[in-house]
Design an enzyme around this catalytic site. Structure first.
Site, PDB file in Angstrom:
ATOM      1  N   ALA A 117       0.866  -1.182   0.000  1.00 14.65           N
ATOM      2  CA  ALA A 117       0.000   0.000   0.000  1.00 14.65           C
ATOM      3  C   ALA A 117       0.899   1.228   0.000  1.00 14.65           C
ATOM      4  CB  ALA A 117      -0.868  -0.006   1.248  1.00 14.65           C
ATOM      5  N   GLY A 131       0.630  -5.090   0.750  1.00 16.84           N
ATOM      6  CA  GLY A 131      -0.497  -5.195  -0.179  1.00 16.84           C
ATOM      7  C   GLY A 131      -0.116  -5.872  -1.489  1.00 16.84           C
ATOM      8  N   GLU A 149      -0.365  -9.437  -0.743  1.00 13.83           N
ATOM      9  CA  GLU A 149      -1.802  -9.750  -0.612  1.00 13.83           C
ATOM     10  C   GLU A 149      -2.495  -9.784  -1.977  1.00 13.83           C
ATOM     11  OE1 GLU A 149      -1.989  -6.596   2.427  1.00 13.83           O
ATOM     12  OE2 GLU A 149      -3.228  -7.995   3.564  1.00 13.83           O
ATOM     13  N   GLU A 185       3.965  -5.330   7.459  1.00 13.81           N
ATOM     14  CA  GLU A 185       3.125  -4.301   8.092  1.00 13.81           C
ATOM     15  C   GLU A 185       3.419  -4.102   9.573  1.00 13.81           C
ATOM     16  OE1 GLU A 185       2.054  -6.508   5.883  1.00 13.81           O
ATOM     17  OE2 GLU A 185       0.636  -5.555   4.501  1.00 13.81           O
TER      18      GLU A 185
HETATM   19  N1  COA Z   1       4.560   3.184  -0.473  1.00  9.50           N
HETATM   20  C1  COA Z   1       4.979   4.364  -0.981  1.00  9.50           C
HETATM   21  N2  COA Z   1       6.163   4.532  -1.588  1.00  9.50           N
HETATM   22  C2  COA Z   1       6.970   3.460  -1.667  1.00  9.50           C
HETATM   23  C3  COA Z   1       6.617   2.211  -1.159  1.00  9.50           C
HETATM   24  C4  COA Z   1       5.339   2.083  -0.536  1.00  9.50           C
HETATM   25  N3  COA Z   1       4.897   0.917  -0.032  1.00  9.50           N
HETATM   26  N4  COA Z   1       7.631   1.333  -1.369  1.00  9.50           N
HETATM   27  C5  COA Z   1       8.588   2.033  -2.000  1.00  9.50           C
HETATM   28  N5  COA Z   1       8.202   3.313  -2.190  1.00  9.50           N
HETATM   29  C6  COA Z   1       8.933   4.398  -2.834  1.00  9.50           C
HETATM   30  C7  COA Z   1      10.036   4.933  -1.957  1.00  9.50           C
HETATM   31  O1  COA Z   1       9.529   5.862  -1.013  1.00  9.50           O
HETATM   32  C8  COA Z   1      10.940   5.568  -2.983  1.00  9.50           C
HETATM   33  O2  COA Z   1      10.370   6.800  -3.394  1.00  9.50           O
HETATM   34  P1  COA Z   1      11.320   8.124  -3.530  1.00  9.50           P
HETATM   35  O3  COA Z   1      12.330   7.742  -4.583  1.00  9.50           O
HETATM   36  O4  COA Z   1      10.364   9.176  -3.974  1.00  9.50           O
HETATM   37  O5  COA Z   1      11.931   8.321  -2.198  1.00  9.50           O
HETATM   38  C9  COA Z   1      10.819   4.612  -4.174  1.00  9.50           C
HETATM   39  O6  COA Z   1       9.595   3.895  -3.985  1.00  9.50           O
HETATM   40  C10 COA Z   1      11.939   3.601  -4.253  1.00  9.50           C
HETATM   41  O7  COA Z   1      12.022   2.927  -3.010  1.00  9.50           O
HETATM   42  P2  COA Z   1      13.372   2.789  -2.170  1.00  9.50           P
HETATM   43  O8  COA Z   1      12.991   2.551  -0.749  1.00  9.50           O
HETATM   44  O9  COA Z   1      14.261   3.946  -2.445  1.00  9.50           O
HETATM   45  O10 COA Z   1      14.016   1.487  -2.830  1.00  9.50           O
HETATM   46  P3  COA Z   1      14.977   0.428  -2.126  1.00  9.50           P
HETATM   47  O11 COA Z   1      15.456  -0.468  -3.209  1.00  9.50           O
HETATM   48  O12 COA Z   1      15.994   1.121  -1.276  1.00  9.50           O
HETATM   49  O13 COA Z   1      14.024  -0.393  -1.117  1.00  9.50           O
HETATM   50  C11 COA Z   1      12.038  -1.642  -0.513  1.00  9.50           C
HETATM   51  C12 COA Z   1      12.985  -1.210  -1.646  1.00  9.50           C
HETATM   52  C13 COA Z   1      10.863  -2.357  -1.158  1.00  9.50           C
HETATM   53  C14 COA Z   1      12.778  -2.579   0.434  1.00  9.50           C
HETATM   54  C15 COA Z   1      11.547  -0.393   0.258  1.00  9.50           C
HETATM   55  O14 COA Z   1      11.073   0.575  -0.672  1.00  9.50           O
HETATM   56  C16 COA Z   1      10.449  -0.659   1.226  1.00  9.50           C
HETATM   57  O15 COA Z   1      10.701  -1.201   2.307  1.00  9.50           O
HETATM   58  N6  COA Z   1       9.183  -0.311   0.876  1.00  9.50           N
HETATM   59  C17 COA Z   1       8.061  -0.436   1.764  1.00  9.50           C
HETATM   60  C18 COA Z   1       7.595  -1.873   1.824  1.00  9.50           C
HETATM   61  C19 COA Z   1       6.455  -1.991   2.808  1.00  9.50           C
HETATM   62  O16 COA Z   1       6.589  -1.789   3.988  1.00  9.50           O
HETATM   63  N7  COA Z   1       5.253  -2.346   2.292  1.00  9.50           N
HETATM   64  C20 COA Z   1       4.087  -2.525   3.088  1.00  9.50           C
HETATM   65  C21 COA Z   1       3.285  -1.283   3.140  1.00  9.50           C
HETATM   66  S1  COA Z   1       1.832  -1.467   4.178  1.00  9.50           S
END
Ligand code: COA
Length: 259
Positions: free
Chosen positions: A65, A110, A113, A133
């Site tokens: 999400a 999500g 999911e 989450e």
């Molecule tokens: N919601 C909103 N934005 C997200 C996102 C999410 N779930 N997951 C990644 N992004 C965005 C980041 O904020 C970043 O945006 P920016 O460049 O404007 O700062 C972009 O996507 C790239 O992500 P980044 O974190 O820089 O890449 P990474 O390779 O270092 O890490 C992940 C990848 C997937 C490990 C990391 O993005 C992450 O942990 N995301 C969240 C996962 C999560 O908790 N999902 C459950 C949500 S309820």
């Protein structure tokens, strides 16, 4: 079909929905949810489509999400958001046409999911699955606490939900989260090959098989098998069933018409 954050294309009766927000790793915001719902509904109504594939653009399937959208939500708004997402994913799960997730990268929160709501999941060995989450002080809210234990059992599901850990495609395949596994460059070919196998079968039978599995899983066994008999019998009224059986007896491929 023209959308802002998803792409839809159909080749040889296989429709592919690509979530196309790669700069945010295809995170699910309100627009993606709305477009996903509309696309699945339209593809289900399109007689030229037999199988639906969902995948993500770039290095992610769906990274969850949109956390930025969640940041300021009240308790009531979070609940409403969860319910709305669940409705979208339930519609995918109840799609009469088989829906295959092609998990090419991050399938977190999500995104995991969404994959769980699809009928079948193929993963790249480099895919990353997880329900992180609890790291955000939340729980999975789009069906993850229900679909994952039903799919792989309570212990393995709670292991992933409580730790928030991320596992790769190979481990997801071992746990039974992914039903197929391929090297990244071979993923879509493997999905299309599977889709073609499915497309050779009777579309009404596919729809009723999905319905029988879906509705039966939450019924007591005897009620579920009675439901199966009803659906099995209902196919006796279809030309496709007569054609399928006749084709076998005549040692030729069946020509199904969906009637
Ligand atoms: N919601 C909103 N934005 C997200 C996102 C999410 N779930 N997951 C990644 N992004 C965005 C980041 O904020 C970043 O945006 P920016 O460049 O404007 O700062 C972009 O996507 C790239 O992500 P980044 O974190 O820089 O890449 P990474 O390779 O270092 O890490 C992940 C990848 C997937 C490990 C990391 O993005 C992450 O942990 N995301 C969240 C996962 C999560 O908790 N999902 C459950 C949500 S309820």
């Amino acid at each position: 079909m023209e959308f802002e954050l998803i792409l839809v294309e159909t080749t040889d009766r296989v429709a592919t929905i690509t979530i196309n927000r790669p700069d945010k790793l295809n995170a699910l915001n309100a627009t993606v949810f709305a477009e996903l719902s509309a696309a699945v509904e339209a593809l289900n109504a399109n007689a030229d489509v037999g199988v639906i594939v969902i995948t993500g653009a770039g290095r992610s399937f769906v990274a969850g999400a949109d956390i930025a959208e969640l940041a300021t939500k009240s308790a009531a708004e979070l609940e409403a958001r969860s319910r709305a997402g669940q409705v979208t994913f339930r519609a995918i799960e109840r799609s009469p046409k088989p829906v295959i997730a092609a998990v090419n990268g991050f399938a977190l929160g999500g995104g995991c999911e969404l994959a769980l709501a699809c009928h079948v999941r193929f993963a790249s060995t480099k895919a990353k699955f997880g329900l992180p989450e609890t790291k955000l002080g939340l729980i999975p809210g789009y069906g993850g606490t229900q679909r994952l234990p039903r799919l792989i059992g309570r212990g393995p599901a709670l292991r992933l939900i409580l730790s928030g850990e991320t596992i790769d495609g190979t481990e997801a395949f071992r746990l039974g989260i992914a039903d197929g596994l391929a090297e990244p460059e071979a993923l879509m070919a493997a999905v299309v090959a599977f889709a073609k196998t499915v497309l050779a079968n009777g579309p009404l039978a596919l729809a009723r098989a999905i319905e029988s599995v879906d509705s039966g899983l939450d019924l007591p066994f005897d009620a579920a098998t009675a439901n199966e008999s009803r659906l099995f019998g209902s196919l006796g009224d279809t030309a496709d069933m007569r054609e399928g059986v006749q084709a076998f007896l005549e040692k030729r491929p069946a020509m199904f018409r969906g009637a």
